[in-house]
Design a protein around this motif. Structure first.
Motif, PDB file in Angstrom:
ATOM      1  N   GLY A 207      46.297  38.135  33.605  1.00 17.34           N
ATOM      2  CA  GLY A 207      46.417  36.592  34.365  1.00 17.34           C
ATOM      3  C   GLY A 207      45.169  36.281  35.322  1.00 17.34           C
ATOM      4  O   GLY A 207      45.118  35.171  35.301  1.00 17.34           O
ATOM      5  N   ASP A 208      44.653  37.363  35.622  1.00 17.11           N
ATOM      6  CA  ASP A 208      43.493  37.266  36.647  1.00 17.11           C
ATOM      7  C   ASP A 208      42.393  36.643  35.828  1.00 17.11           C
ATOM      8  O   ASP A 208      41.283  36.225  36.410  1.00 17.11           O
ATOM      9  N   TYR A 209      42.464  36.630  34.500  1.00 18.25           N
ATOM     10  CA  TYR A 209      41.062  36.584  33.715  1.00 18.25           C
ATOM     11  C   TYR A 209      41.257  35.495  32.656  1.00 18.25           C
ATOM     12  O   TYR A 209      40.639  35.476  31.575  1.00 18.25           O
ATOM     13  N   SER A 210      42.556  35.025  32.460  1.00 14.99           N
ATOM     14  CA  SER A 210      42.789  34.019  31.402  1.00 14.99           C
ATOM     15  C   SER A 210      43.089  32.468  32.087  1.00 14.99           C
ATOM     16  O   SER A 210      43.903  32.076  33.046  1.00 14.99           O
ATOM     17  N   ASP A 211      42.136  31.729  31.519  1.00 17.11           N
ATOM     18  CA  ASP A 211      42.428  30.184  31.830  1.00 17.11           C
ATOM     19  C   ASP A 211      42.439  29.982  33.146  1.00 17.11           C
ATOM     20  O   ASP A 211      43.219  29.344  33.816  1.00 17.11           O
ATOM     21  N   ILE A 212      41.595  30.490  34.059  1.00 18.76           N
ATOM     22  CA  ILE A 212      41.412  30.386  35.531  1.00 18.76           C
ATOM     23  C   ILE A 212      40.863  29.066  35.731  1.00 18.76           C
ATOM     24  O   ILE A 212      39.726  28.622  35.449  1.00 18.76           O
ATOM     25  N   LEU A 213      41.533  28.288  36.843  1.00 15.36           N
ATOM     26  CA  LEU A 213      40.949  27.350  37.523  1.00 15.36           C
ATOM     27  C   LEU A 213      41.360  27.602  38.985  1.00 15.36           C
ATOM     28  O   LEU A 213      41.896  28.317  39.524  1.00 15.36           O
ATOM     29  N   GLY A 214      40.365  26.779  39.840  1.00 16.34           N
ATOM     30  CA  GLY A 214      40.342  27.164  41.157  1.00 16.34           C
ATOM     31  C   GLY A 214      41.392  27.097  42.216  1.00 16.34           C
ATOM     32  O   GLY A 214      41.541  27.495  43.266  1.00 16.34           O
ATOM     33  N   TYR A 215      42.573  26.532  41.406  1.00 12.77           N
ATOM     34  CA  TYR A 215      43.772  26.665  42.279  1.00 12.77           C
ATOM     35  C   TYR A 215      44.818  27.545  42.060  1.00 12.77           C
ATOM     36  O   TYR A 215      46.054  27.392  42.648  1.00 12.77           O
ATOM     37  N   VAL A 216      44.712  28.282  41.178  1.00  8.94           N
ATOM     38  CA  VAL A 216      45.623  29.386  40.633  1.00  8.94           C
ATOM     39  C   VAL A 216      45.697  30.382  41.449  1.00  8.94           C
ATOM     40  O   VAL A 216      45.053  31.468  41.466  1.00  8.94           O
ATOM     41  N   ASN A 217      46.785  30.492  42.313  1.00  7.79           N
ATOM     42  CA  ASN A 217      47.083  31.533  43.235  1.00  7.79           C
ATOM     43  C   ASN A 217      48.708  31.253  43.585  1.00  7.79           C
ATOM     44  O   ASN A 217      48.856  30.400  44.515  1.00  7.79           O
ATOM     45  N   PRO A 218      49.452  31.943  43.143  1.00  7.21           N
ATOM     46  CA  PRO A 218      51.131  31.858  43.355  1.00  7.21           C
ATOM     47  C   PRO A 218      51.386  32.356  44.763  1.00  7.21           C
ATOM     48  O   PRO A 218      52.389  31.932  45.234  1.00  7.21           O
ATOM     49  N   ARG A 219      50.449  32.758  45.516  1.00  6.54           N
ATOM     50  CA  ARG A 219      50.831  33.279  46.797  1.00  6.54           C
ATOM     51  C   ARG A 219      50.278  32.170  48.000  1.00  6.54           C
ATOM     52  O   ARG A 219      50.778  32.152  49.252  1.00  6.54           O
ATOM     53  N   THR A 220      49.367  31.211  47.477  1.00  5.32           N
ATOM     54  CA  THR A 220      48.751  30.265  48.453  1.00  5.32           C
ATOM     55  C   THR A 220      48.904  28.724  47.884  1.00  5.32           C
ATOM     56  O   THR A 220      48.699  27.930  48.791  1.00  5.32           O
TER      57      THR A 220
END
Length: 427
Positions: A207-220
């Motif tokens: 998941g760290d390398y798939s379809d990444i946009l700059g808002y993708v962080n489930p902890r923040t």
């Protein structure tokens, strides 16, 4: 005498007005500086890691830079300064950068099929980046790892299981499960300056390398998987694999990952189901390497093999994604997704949203909507709406209030509201 009095009063008013204007200007300047420093976090994280904002190296860099900012509780910041300075000195001496964070999340649903309508869990993590090769150069090699413990907090279930209790086709709280102690990731990360990129190999989180946009962080940021990602993308849990990428030109890049389709947080095994893979690749555009999280457009394709022992069918699909940051405070994002096969939650999906930094310390507001056509043809189109506000309390502490609305959640006609509260502490 009366004229002198008027002049004296006028001068006093003028002096007071100038003082107020100076104060307002100082506040505006501080707010602008805070927004700029927040953007610098994402810029630095984009060059520190091949993966997304939630990857180990990117999270370490964002947390490090955040500790350099002003906060609402400077006294609390100063209390932790000696520890942080000792750790930084240790990292400089040994090349081992260690960080600790703890997240706690509580969610409550307005409706439930089973009677269970609330869930809470915590995550304690040790994140490490040990630079062992070519330390301090553009071709550095590092051993990266995350040791974590996920546990329930006084409820019968963890938030990661709440979807099943309310009939929702998806995950209302990404990563907040109760899998006990695990080695989430442990891999070698190698930078390659010749291509402005690199590769990672070992136990990775695809998941760290798939379809990444700059808002993708489930902890923040957001919590719901269908807002963070497209629900057409069947990302497996961490497992052994390899990911790599680099820049074809100054603005065009390529990125890909191949990982175990049977990945598991709890079982660290070498391809337990045999040669069954999850594969994802994308080609994208960004204005510059350090802008990859802020402004990005990419086309991604994926394929996941049939998992015979697990009895899970495979599938394939494509995603068109993009985000843009405006005026250094507003990020717009959107996705179009399509899949074929039964591996994914949805066959068609569109999601879009906005994140806004109001200029109050590191505070952040987010709003996102996803409309998805489930893979099961008997289910109606499902709409997921999520909004959150993250309050920056100190350099080490943030509190996020979150609400989700689930329309046609999949297995019920109810449209539940999910209320959430998340606390994050990092050192």
């Amino acid at each position: 005498m009366r004229l002198n009095l008027y002049v004296t009063v006028a001068m006093a008013w003028l002096k007071q007005a100038m003082s107020i204007c100076a104060g307002v200007a100082a506040i505006a300047s501080d707010a602008s500086a805070q927004e700029n420093s927040t953007l610098r976090q994402l810029e630095a994280a984009a060059t520190a890691s091949l993966g997304g904002p939630a990857s180990a190296q990117a999270q370490l860099e964002q947390d490090r830079l955040r500790r350099l900012e002003n906060s609402r509780l400077p006294g609390l910041d100063r209390f932790f300064d000696p520890f942080e300075q000792s750790r930084e000195a240790f990292a400089k001496r040994t090349g081992l950068n260690l960080s600790f964070d703890y997240q706690a999340l509580y969610q409550k649903s307005s409706d439930s099929l089973s009677g269970t309508d609330e869930a809470a869990s915590g995550q304690a993590r040790i994140i490490g980046n040990w630079e062992l090769l070519n330390r301090g150069t553009d071709n550095a090699g590092s051993f990266v790892f995350i040791l974590e413990n996920r546990h329930r907090l006084g409820t019968d279930i963890a938030p990661g299981s709440l979807a099943g209790e309310i009939g929702y086709l998806g995950v209302t709280a990404t990563t907040f499960s109760d899998t006990d102690s695990t080695l989430s990731v442990a891999y070698w990360s190698q930078a390659l300056s010749g291509i402005n990129g690199g590769f990672v190999a070992g136990r990775i989180d695809p998941g760290d390398y798939s379809d990444i946009l700059g808002y993708v962080n489930p902890r923040t940021t957001f919590s719901n998987f269908s807002i963070l990602f497209s629900p057409v993308l069947p990302i497996p849990d961490p497992g052994f694999g390899i990911a790599g990428g680099g820049y074809i030109t100054d603005q065009i890049y390529a990125l890909g990952v191949v990982s175990d389709a049977n990945g598991s947080l709890t079982d660290v095994e070498w391809f337990p189901g045999g040669s069954e893979f999850f594969t994802y690749g994308e080609i994208g555009w960004t204005p510059a390497r350090d802008q990859r999280f802020l402004t990005n457009v990419h086309l991604g394709v994926f394929h996941v093999d049939d998992r015979e022992d697990a009895g899970v069918p495979g599938g394939h699909g494509a995603i068109l994604s993009g985000n843009v940051t405006l005026d250094e405070s507003l990020m717009l994002f959107g996705r179009l997704g399509w899949s074929d096969g039964d591996a994914s939650i949805a066959k068609r999906a569109v999601n879009a949203g906005v994140m806004w930094r109001p200029g109050l310390y590191d505070d952040l507001f987010g709003f996102g909507v996803t409309v998805a056509g489930p893979t099961d043809p008997t289910l109606d189109t499902q709409t997921t709406v999520e909004a959150f506000y993250r309050l920056d309390i100190s350099d080490n502490l943030a509190l996020t209030a979150d609400v989700q609305y689930l329309n046609n959640p999949g297995f019920t006609d109810d449209g539940p509201l999910i209320f959430g509260l998340r606390l994050r502490f990092n050192l």
